[in-house]
Scaffold this motif. Structure first.
Motif, mmCIF file in Angstrom:
data_model
loop_
_atom_site.group_PDB
_atom_site.id
_atom_site.type_symbol
_atom_site.label_atom_id
_atom_site.label_comp_id
_atom_site.label_asym_id
_atom_site.label_seq_id
_atom_site.Cartn_x
_atom_site.Cartn_y
_atom_site.Cartn_z
ATOM 1 N N LEU A 75 0.850 -1.175 0.000
ATOM 2 C CA LEU A 75 0.000 0.000 0.000
ATOM 3 C C LEU A 75 0.895 1.237 0.000
ATOM 4 N N ALA A 76 0.532 2.223 -0.793
ATOM 5 C CA ALA A 76 1.228 3.515 -0.776
ATOM 6 C C ALA A 76 0.262 4.556 -0.244
ATOM 7 N N ILE A 77 0.779 5.457 0.571
ATOM 8 C CA ILE A 77 -0.025 6.547 1.119
ATOM 9 C C ILE A 77 0.610 7.856 0.682
ATOM 10 N N VAL A 78 -0.200 8.726 0.086
ATOM 11 C CA VAL A 78 0.260 10.045 -0.334
ATOM 12 C C VAL A 78 -0.741 11.081 0.134
ATOM 13 N N GLY A 79 -0.266 12.298 0.287
ATOM 14 C CA GLY A 79 -1.132 13.388 0.709
ATOM 15 C C GLY A 79 -1.341 14.375 -0.406
ATOM 16 N N GLY A 80 -2.312 15.214 -0.220
ATOM 17 C CA GLY A 80 -2.571 16.244 -1.204
ATOM 18 C C GLY A 80 -3.734 17.109 -0.790
ATOM 19 N N ARG A 81 -4.108 17.950 -1.700
ATOM 20 C CA ARG A 81 -5.233 18.832 -1.457
ATOM 21 C C ARG A 81 -6.173 18.729 -2.652
ATOM 22 N N LYS A 82 -7.401 19.143 -2.441
ATOM 23 C CA LYS A 82 -8.373 19.139 -3.526
ATOM 24 C C LYS A 82 -7.945 20.169 -4.561
ATOM 25 N N ARG A 83 -8.006 19.790 -5.822
ATOM 26 C CA ARG A 83 -7.631 20.699 -6.908
ATOM 27 C C ARG A 83 -8.765 20.795 -7.905
ATOM 28 N N SER A 84 -8.862 21.931 -8.529
ATOM 29 C CA SER A 84 -9.862 22.103 -9.578
ATOM 30 C C SER A 84 -9.397 21.342 -10.818
ATOM 31 N N PRO A 85 -10.312 21.017 -11.721
ATOM 32 C CA PRO A 85 -9.895 20.354 -12.967
ATOM 33 C C PRO A 85 -8.864 21.174 -13.740
ATOM 34 N N THR A 86 -9.019 22.496 -13.730
ATOM 35 C CA THR A 86 -8.046 23.348 -14.411
ATOM 36 C C THR A 86 -6.687 23.255 -13.736
ATOM 37 N N GLY A 87 -6.666 23.248 -12.421
ATOM 38 C CA GLY A 87 -5.407 23.137 -11.684
ATOM 39 C C GLY A 87 -4.678 21.850 -12.003
ATOM 40 N N LYS A 88 -5.412 20.763 -12.152
ATOM 41 C CA LYS A 88 -4.796 19.489 -12.500
ATOM 42 C C LYS A 88 -4.200 19.530 -13.898
ATOM 43 N N ALA A 89 -4.936 20.136 -14.822
ATOM 44 C CA ALA A 89 -4.475 20.193 -16.214
ATOM 45 C C ALA A 89 -3.249 21.083 -16.364
ATOM 46 N N VAL A 90 -3.228 22.186 -15.654
ATOM 47 C CA VAL A 90 -2.139 23.147 -15.794
ATOM 48 C C VAL A 90 -0.897 22.704 -15.037
ATOM 49 N N PHE A 91 -1.075 22.210 -13.812
ATOM 50 C CA PHE A 91 0.069 21.923 -12.957
ATOM 51 C C PHE A 91 0.432 20.453 -12.865
ATOM 52 N N GLY A 92 -0.429 19.585 -13.324
ATOM 53 C CA GLY A 92 -0.172 18.166 -13.158
ATOM 54 C C GLY A 92 -0.436 17.771 -11.718
ATOM 55 N N SER A 93 -0.312 16.517 -11.408
ATOM 56 C CA SER A 93 -0.611 16.068 -10.063
ATOM 57 C C SER A 93 0.235 14.862 -9.706
ATOM 58 N N THR A 94 1.051 15.040 -8.686
ATOM 59 C CA THR A 94 1.845 13.920 -8.195
ATOM 60 C C THR A 94 0.931 12.781 -7.778
ATOM 61 N N ALA A 95 -0.112 13.124 -7.042
ATOM 62 C CA ALA A 95 -1.035 12.084 -6.575
ATOM 63 C C ALA A 95 -1.666 11.346 -7.749
ATOM 64 N N GLN A 96 -2.027 12.073 -8.794
ATOM 65 C CA GLN A 96 -2.629 11.429 -9.958
ATOM 66 C C GLN A 96 -1.654 10.455 -10.605
ATOM 67 N N THR A 97 -0.402 10.849 -10.734
ATOM 68 C CA THR A 97 0.612 9.955 -11.295
ATOM 69 C C THR A 97 0.732 8.687 -10.453
ATOM 70 N N VAL A 98 0.775 8.863 -9.140
ATOM 71 C CA VAL A 98 0.913 7.716 -8.244
ATOM 72 C C VAL A 98 -0.334 6.833 -8.310
ATOM 73 N N LEU A 99 -1.513 7.455 -8.262
ATOM 74 C CA LEU A 99 -2.759 6.686 -8.308
ATOM 75 C C LEU A 99 -2.869 5.843 -9.571
#
Length: 150
Positions: free
Chosen positions: A112-136
């Motif tokens: 199991l991997a555990i990562v932290g993060g904060r809620k992001r808007s869809p635009t924020g994910k598209a513009v900045f990318g997401s470490t959590a998304q990559t891991v998930l």
């Protein structure tokens, strides 16, 4: 599936998420007796800044694992694991956050991997990318995402 190895991966902004990350990790690892790898992933620039901040002048004098051990976020997490009686190790890596976490999960044979993060808007994910998304999407094991804003 028995959980024997847990990877708790943190980065430069996770100092504000120590309580929920530690609590979730202890809740999962404590009852199962799992070993937790506390991992701090740094970009090269973050690593250089932290290394300089802890007074290491010659890069050959210290490993990324040692820099992670000395980082305040990992020290706080180690204290919480120790207080809860959870067996733990520390790992440090330098590289892109998401890819490094996925590689570490594979390296430590994480159940199991555990990562932290904060809620992001869809635009924020598209513009900045997401470490959590990559891991998930790429981790070789299930991933628990711990939000600090919930």
């Amino acid at each position: 599936m028995a959980i024997e190895n847990v990877l708790l991966a943190v980065g430069p902004t996770d100092d504000e998420r120590i309580e929920p990350l530690a609590g979730t990790t202890v809740d999962i690892a404590g009852p199962t007796g799992a070993t937790v790898t506390l991992a701090h992933v740094f970009t090269q620039e973050e690593y250089d800044d932290v290394r300089d901040g802890i007074g290491v002048e010659d890069a050959a004098d210290v490993t990324s694992d040692e820099v992670a051990r000395r980082h305040a976020t990992i020290r706080d997490l180690r204290d919480r694991m120790r207080d809860a009686g959870v067996e733990h190790e520390v790992a440090g890596r330098v590289g892109e956050h998401g890819e490094s976490i996925v590689a570490l999960a594979d390296e430590v044979d994480a159940d199991l991997a555990i990562v932290g993060g904060r809620k992001r808007s869809p635009t924020g994910k598209a513009v900045f990318g997401s470490t959590a998304q990559t891991v998930l999407l790429s981790a070789p094991c299930p991933v628990t995402f711990v939000r600090s804003d919930h």
